[in-house]
Design a protein around this motif. Sequence first.
Motif, mmCIF file in Angstrom:
data_model
loop_
_atom_site.group_PDB
_atom_site.id
_atom_site.type_symbol
_atom_site.label_atom_id
_atom_site.label_comp_id
_atom_site.label_asym_id
_atom_site.label_seq_id
_atom_site.Cartn_x
_atom_site.Cartn_y
_atom_site.Cartn_z
ATOM 1 N N LEU A 1 0.845 -1.184 0.000
ATOM 2 C CA LEU A 1 0.000 0.000 0.000
ATOM 3 C C LEU A 1 0.882 1.237 0.000
ATOM 4 O O LEU A 1 1.999 1.229 0.508
ATOM 5 C CB LEU A 1 -0.988 -0.011 1.167
ATOM 6 N N HIS A 2 0.357 2.275 -0.640
ATOM 7 C CA HIS A 2 1.125 3.508 -0.780
ATOM 8 C C HIS A 2 0.504 4.597 0.071
ATOM 9 O O HIS A 2 -0.709 4.629 0.241
ATOM 10 C CB HIS A 2 1.126 3.941 -2.244
ATOM 11 N N ILE A 3 1.354 5.446 0.600
ATOM 12 C CA ILE A 3 0.847 6.596 1.348
ATOM 13 C C ILE A 3 1.642 7.832 0.949
ATOM 14 O O ILE A 3 2.813 7.724 0.578
ATOM 15 C CB ILE A 3 0.949 6.391 2.874
ATOM 16 N N PRO A 4 1.010 8.981 0.999
ATOM 17 C CA PRO A 4 1.745 10.210 0.716
ATOM 18 C C PRO A 4 2.593 10.601 1.925
ATOM 19 O O PRO A 4 2.124 10.542 3.063
ATOM 20 C CB PRO A 4 0.635 11.234 0.479
ATOM 21 N N VAL A 5 3.833 10.986 1.674
ATOM 22 C CA VAL A 5 4.730 11.361 2.764
ATOM 23 C C VAL A 5 4.183 12.576 3.500
ATOM 24 O O VAL A 5 3.609 13.484 2.891
ATOM 25 C CB VAL A 5 6.130 11.707 2.206
ATOM 26 N N GLY A 6 4.330 12.555 4.807
ATOM 27 C CA GLY A 6 3.987 13.729 5.593
ATOM 28 C C GLY A 6 2.508 13.873 5.883
ATOM 29 O O GLY A 6 2.100 14.797 6.577
ATOM 30 N N ALA B 1 3.973 -17.022 8.619
ATOM 31 C CA ALA B 1 5.334 -16.522 8.390
ATOM 32 C C ALA B 1 5.435 -15.733 7.085
ATOM 33 O O ALA B 1 6.276 -14.859 6.953
ATOM 34 C CB ALA B 1 6.327 -17.677 8.370
ATOM 35 N N HIS B 2 4.595 -16.097 6.105
ATOM 36 C CA HIS B 2 4.666 -15.400 4.827
ATOM 37 C C HIS B 2 3.406 -14.589 4.608
ATOM 38 O O HIS B 2 2.605 -14.876 3.724
ATOM 39 C CB HIS B 2 4.865 -16.394 3.682
ATOM 40 N N MET B 3 3.225 -13.630 5.462
ATOM 41 C CA MET B 3 2.110 -12.713 5.264
ATOM 42 C C MET B 3 2.639 -11.302 5.476
ATOM 43 O O MET B 3 2.219 -10.568 6.343
ATOM 44 C CB MET B 3 0.967 -13.048 6.222
ATOM 45 N N ALA B 4 3.623 -10.994 4.647
ATOM 46 C CA ALA B 4 4.277 -9.694 4.765
ATOM 47 C C ALA B 4 3.646 -8.719 3.783
ATOM 48 O O ALA B 4 2.920 -9.109 2.878
ATOM 49 C CB ALA B 4 5.758 -9.837 4.487
ATOM 50 N N PHE B 5 3.907 -7.463 3.975
ATOM 51 C CA PHE B 5 3.501 -6.480 2.981
ATOM 52 C C PHE B 5 4.478 -5.321 3.031
ATOM 53 O O PHE B 5 5.458 -5.357 3.784
ATOM 54 C CB PHE B 5 2.048 -6.012 3.188
ATOM 55 N N ARG B 6 4.217 -4.352 2.161
ATOM 56 C CA ARG B 6 5.152 -3.248 2.098
ATOM 57 C C ARG B 6 4.379 -1.955 2.039
ATOM 58 O O ARG B 6 3.367 -1.868 1.358
ATOM 59 C CB ARG B 6 6.017 -3.394 0.854
ATOM 60 N N VAL B 7 4.848 -0.999 2.810
ATOM 61 C CA VAL B 7 4.245 0.321 2.737
ATOM 62 C C VAL B 7 5.216 1.223 1.985
ATOM 63 O O VAL B 7 6.385 1.309 2.346
ATOM 64 C CB VAL B 7 3.988 0.894 4.143
ATOM 65 N N VAL B 8 4.727 1.830 0.921
ATOM 66 C CA VAL B 8 5.566 2.735 0.144
ATOM 67 C C VAL B 8 5.132 4.162 0.462
ATOM 68 O O VAL B 8 3.997 4.538 0.190
ATOM 69 C CB VAL B 8 5.406 2.460 -1.361
ATOM 70 N N ALA B 9 6.039 4.901 1.072
ATOM 71 C CA ALA B 9 5.733 6.307 1.341
ATOM 72 C C ALA B 9 6.386 7.128 0.244
ATOM 73 O O ALA B 9 7.584 7.000 0.006
ATOM 74 C CB ALA B 9 6.271 6.714 2.705
ATOM 75 N N GLU B 10 5.595 7.927 -0.439
ATOM 76 C CA GLU B 10 6.118 8.641 -1.609
ATOM 77 C C GLU B 10 5.496 10.017 -1.674
ATOM 78 O O GLU B 10 4.494 10.283 -1.009
ATOM 79 C CB GLU B 10 5.813 7.842 -2.878
ATOM 80 N N PRO B 11 6.087 10.894 -2.499
ATOM 81 C CA PRO B 11 5.521 12.240 -2.623
ATOM 82 C C PRO B 11 4.066 12.173 -3.084
ATOM 83 O O PRO B 11 3.658 11.224 -3.748
ATOM 84 C CB PRO B 11 6.396 12.898 -3.687
ATOM 85 N N ARG B 12 3.347 13.225 -2.779
ATOM 86 C CA ARG B 12 1.916 13.230 -3.026
ATOM 87 C C ARG B 12 1.567 12.867 -4.475
ATOM 88 O O ARG B 12 0.656 12.092 -4.724
ATOM 89 C CB ARG B 12 1.354 14.611 -2.678
ATOM 90 N N HIS B 13 2.314 13.422 -5.458
ATOM 91 C CA HIS B 13 1.889 13.174 -6.843
ATOM 92 C C HIS B 13 2.095 11.720 -7.233
ATOM 93 O O HIS B 13 1.301 11.154 -7.971
ATOM 94 C CB HIS B 13 2.556 14.144 -7.821
ATOM 95 N N ASP B 14 3.143 11.101 -6.676
ATOM 96 C CA ASP B 14 3.317 9.669 -6.951
ATOM 97 C C ASP B 14 2.171 8.871 -6.340
ATOM 98 O O ASP B 14 1.665 7.914 -6.925
ATOM 99 C CB ASP B 14 4.637 9.168 -6.367
ATOM 100 N N TYR B 15 1.782 9.299 -5.154
ATOM 101 C CA TYR B 15 0.669 8.611 -4.506
ATOM 102 C C TYR B 15 -0.598 8.750 -5.342
ATOM 103 O O TYR B 15 -1.307 7.772 -5.589
ATOM 104 C CB TYR B 15 0.447 9.197 -3.102
#
Lengths: 344, 642, 208
Positions: free
Chosen positions: A159-164, A222-236
């Motif tokens: 999942l992605h989130i906007p930084v800040g 054990a294999h239920m990982a995910f990733r959070v991508v924090a990126e600038p607003r426009h990328d989000y």
Amino acid sequence: MDTRRDVTTRSAAERRRRQLLPVVVLGGGLALAGCSAGAPSTLDPAGSGAGRVANLWWLLFWISMAVFAEVMAVLAWALLVRRRRDVRVRHGQPLRFVTVAGAGIPLVILVTVYAVGLRDLAALGDDPGPRAPTIEVTGHKWWWEVRVQGVDGATANELHIPVGEKVRVRLRTADVLHSFWVPQLMPKTDLIAGEVRETWLHAERAGNYRAQCAEYCGTQHAHMAFRVVAEPRHDYDAWVARLAAPAPAPQTDAQRRGQEAFLQGSCAGCHAIRGTAANGRIGPDLSDVGSRWSIGAGAVPNDGGHLGGWIANSQTVKPGNYMPPQPVDASRLPDLIAYLQSLR
Amino acid sequence: MSTTAAPAPGASREELAALEEHWGERPSLRSWFSTVDHKRIGRRYLVTAGFFFVLAGLSALAMRTQLARPESRLLSPQEYNQLFTMHGTAMIFLFATPMLFGFGNFLVPLMIGSRDMAFPKLNALGYWVFLFSGLFMWASLPFGAAPNAGWFAYVPLTEEQNTPGLHMDVYSLGLLFLGIATAAGSINFIVTALKLRAPGMSLNRVPLFVWAIVATAFMVIFALPALNLDNAMLFLDRRFGTHFFDPGAAGNVLLWQHLFWIFGHPDVYIIVMPALGIVSAVLPAFTRRGVVGYALIVLAIVSIAIISFGVWVHHMFATGLPRLSYSFFSAASTIITIPSGIQIFAWLATMALGRLVLKVPMLFLIGFIVTFVLGGFTGTMFALTAFDQQVTDSYFVVAHFHYVLIGGAVFPMLAGIYYWLPKITGRMYHEGLGRWAFWLVFAGMHVTFFPMHLYGLFGMPRRVYTYRSEPGWDGWNLVSTAGSYLLAIGLLLVLIGVVHAIRRGRPASPDPWEGDSLEWSTDSPPKPYNFPVLPQVHSVHPTWDEASRESMGGGATGDRILADGRRTLLTSELDGRRERAVEMPESSLQPLVLALAMLVFFTAMLVAWYPVAAVAAVAVAVTIAVWLWPPRRPDRELGVRA
Amino acid sequence: MSIRGGVAAATGTEALTTELPVGRSTGWWGMVMFVATEATLFACLLGSYFYLRFQYGGPWPPGGITKPELLVPLVMTAVLLPSSLPMVWAERGIRKGQRWRLRSGLAATLVLGVTFLALQAEEYAGKLREFTMTTNAYGSLFYLITGFHGLHVLVGLTMIGWLLAASLRGGSFGAHRHDRVRNAAIYWHFVDLVWAAILFTVYLSPRL
Ligand code: HEA
Ligand code: HEA
Ligand code: CUA
Ligand SMILES: [Cu+2]
């Protein structure tokens, strides 16, 4: 009963404390700080939630070290001094020492840290406000379904989130309990069957934050990982737009053959790809599978070889997961892989 | 006092012979199955719990071997999940509590100057039930049907649709079965300590160990029902289609967690409390003085027992309950550290005033203090909800509870084993071997579990059968694994030490440590009747006190010898005034038969042979009816008028 | 040297006095502790009822089940609660050595207890047509709570029947030996009292 304060013990304790403290603390501190760079470490926070807790931890750590030093000092004194054969056993009852050291001082410490802890708990419970974006996360055995409120499409394990900005995360589970934990951003919130829970994420710096299910949920917990991508607003915003749009159409012949194989095979019964006839809901939405950081919620890296292995028999990769081995013709596998990799 | 044929100064030769006649058991196969002697039963508890400890420990070694490197494929996830569940379940239910009950069984009657437990046959029943339920659970492992959802078995994972097969039926039935033993044992401890104390042992002279056992037993009485109910509901949900935990049909999944932890939290003190009692019992012999602050420690014991029922939600800090309730349970969980602090500093003060004798038991006590205090600190950290939400379900928690469980319970147990070995077996252990064992166990423990704090903080969740390489995870996991081998070697040395003592050890005198409590004023090992003369107690340290000792020698009175039958004394609950002598039951096969009938019942329930279960239930009822059937007596003796 | 004589010399007398009321017996304490743990079990059970009810939020009972009728349960109460009286009377009797009182009191309690179970069976017959244990959590709770209590009544009745059988044989109980009667009585009173709590929880509280 003799309730006189035991003077010898106290002053010796003080002396010891000074000698012991640096040793213990140095060892502990070094071990903590030195070895975790790059790991999804709670001590390397990247957002206000985890940051607060990291500060709380260091407070607790130093207090513990101080009290531990006190205990060790008394113990060391007893070991050094009271072991000689000629010491006279003293039969006093230093009750004042016991109550002050065992109840009084701890009480003061505890009340203080309790207050700090309450403050932090309140901060963690803060609502991100009505205008914050809301991400809907549903836990499945053993992957994460991710949607953005108001947007049709879904993705998985990322999942992605906007930084800040503070982002609300709404948590549901499709089956058993799971727990949503992004160590560098935010403490855990459990996903409770039959209920909806909320938490929020906030990142101060852009980056990829590894996260993992933290409530035991069966064979492949054990294999239920995910990733959070924090990126600038426009990328989000671009990410949200991609979620709303159909998956990219196949460009090459191989990709076209791959899409055909996908739609005609069993895949479409379980997986959805936006803009195609595939709309299965059992497995993750694959509309952007080519861009994911892993296959199988952290089981293996996302590359052609692993993708092929996964499709042929994911049970060797992630034993017990709910995708059965697929009888895909060896000759069509490369096409299928090519197609899936083009979905990004 | 001497171990030779010469009679003790108190009881005459004829009286000793009569006591031997009434209490002695000729070694035979039948007596092996029918004994009700608390010392034999206590020994069996210790050995059986030790056996389950080795099984659970070897499971842990398998787990540690799997976790030594990232992405290891030594164990399948299904195997790993059964191993960690059995490890936790067995360590908690089949090792820690029964082991301490074993100490209690052996020691309580001796420490309070009685000839047996209040209900010796019930005691035997408790042992058999414990043995059978333990075997019942472990037997599922070779079939690949062992419990596999963690020791707290959260629903809905444990419901039929998510975990089909027998796994969780073994769990729920096994724990219900075991619960019978635990509850029976607890009632027995309470009544024994209330009614069977030697004359003169008023409440303020009860040894701290006995206080701890009684407080523990009370906690069991009020905590265990919650677990039993939980498991009964789980079994009904799985087998008979009820919906207690089904949110789709007005059920609720958090009900399981509440009930489990209403039991589970008191349970961790059920484990640590008797162990702390051991600390208080062992310390006087090695500091040459009584423990500082007897009354404070009793107060601490009682308040822990009470407060422990008000903190259970701290295991549910991430479930998203209202913040107000979190603040309450967080406060209660911080407060509960105070009584522990009092005890720790009382022991430290005892050491600081006494003269330390650094024999092996004392080494383990020191190891206990260092380790338990560290584990307690992390516990206090969790009491702060915000911090707990970050580290719960990570290896940091695993570190906490191994520090308190091994530091707080296993170390005192090991101290207790070395300390009472001479009393239990009549042989001394080898001091050098014991020292090696201590250092290996101590080092092994910290090398294994200290790094867990680190990789827990570095984000490694618990209950994962494997993990991807991350900085700070793989290296420290390897260290942990190495440590666990070290620990295993240390424990192996403990085992060797015990076997060596039994085989080759120097014969022990009745009182090799110059201890303070009553077990040291009788033979090593004690005669079947424990004391030729039941003591008249004059202080908290009867063996150190001239008047109490005298009461068993020159000051013996016939009403404390009671040689004309299998008899012991009842005294009043509070001040230990003599009330009357009572007849104690003879050895009997009924406990074994009853336990076997229960085993058939639970096994039949497991494999769904309900008619067999019904027959077994009837057999249980009949056995109890026969067991308690009143003996026929002449009307004159009964006092019948009509 | 030992100081002999006194009480111990008179073995016969001591045997006679052993069950005179010199303090509580171990059996009494054992039964009280057993009842304490059983009471906790019922407390957890009723607590679970309220927990599920209030967590559910919707109308209670859920799923269109009607609120329980009160007539039969009230009659059941009227049968069960007084059943403690003959038990008390019987126990008082045997304390004085009156065997006939023991026998008739036990018999009266037995009859009342059996009536209670019969009424409960009757009630179940009606309820089962409306909902079962598998309908929803309310059904599960209803049958678990009342069934578990019914089981306790059955156990209590077995004890009483067993006492009756032993007392009919003769040579079992008297003024000096009636521990078993007293313990069974404690258990029976407990089963009785729990019913009052169940009446309130299961039958009355949905109407509040
Ligand atoms: C022997 C068993 C034992 C003992 C004694 C304790 C003792 C304590 N425990 Fe622990 N605990 C467990 C066994 C035990 N625990 C287990 C098995 C689990 C995990 C279950 C699972 O999830 O599988 C657990 C988990 C656990 C949690 C939940 C963690 C989570 O899952 O997120 C919490 C939270 O509050 C907690 C708290 C405490 C506290 C406050 C104490 C206190 O009693 C500690 C008190 C002692 C001291 C503090 C040291 C001595 C005191 C002083 C020297 C005075 C000075 C002290 C201060 C100023 C702080 N424990
Ligand atoms: C009293 C309780 C107790 C004790 C003593 C231990 C002892 C040990 N524990 Fe245990 N543990 C728990 C209670 C306990 N544990 C609980 C409750 C859990 C949670 C389970 C869950 O999540 O559901 C847990 C979980 C747990 C985990 C986490 C699993 C996971 O989350 O995936 C790990 C991992 O390393 C572990 C390791 C160990 C080790 C290495 C030991 C060692 O100390 C064991 C050492 C013992 C032996 C090795 C056996 C004795 C050996 C001999 C006498 C010598 C003879 C044998 C030979 C060497 C050949 N334990
Ligand atoms: Cu999902 Cu663990
Ligand atoms: Cu707890």
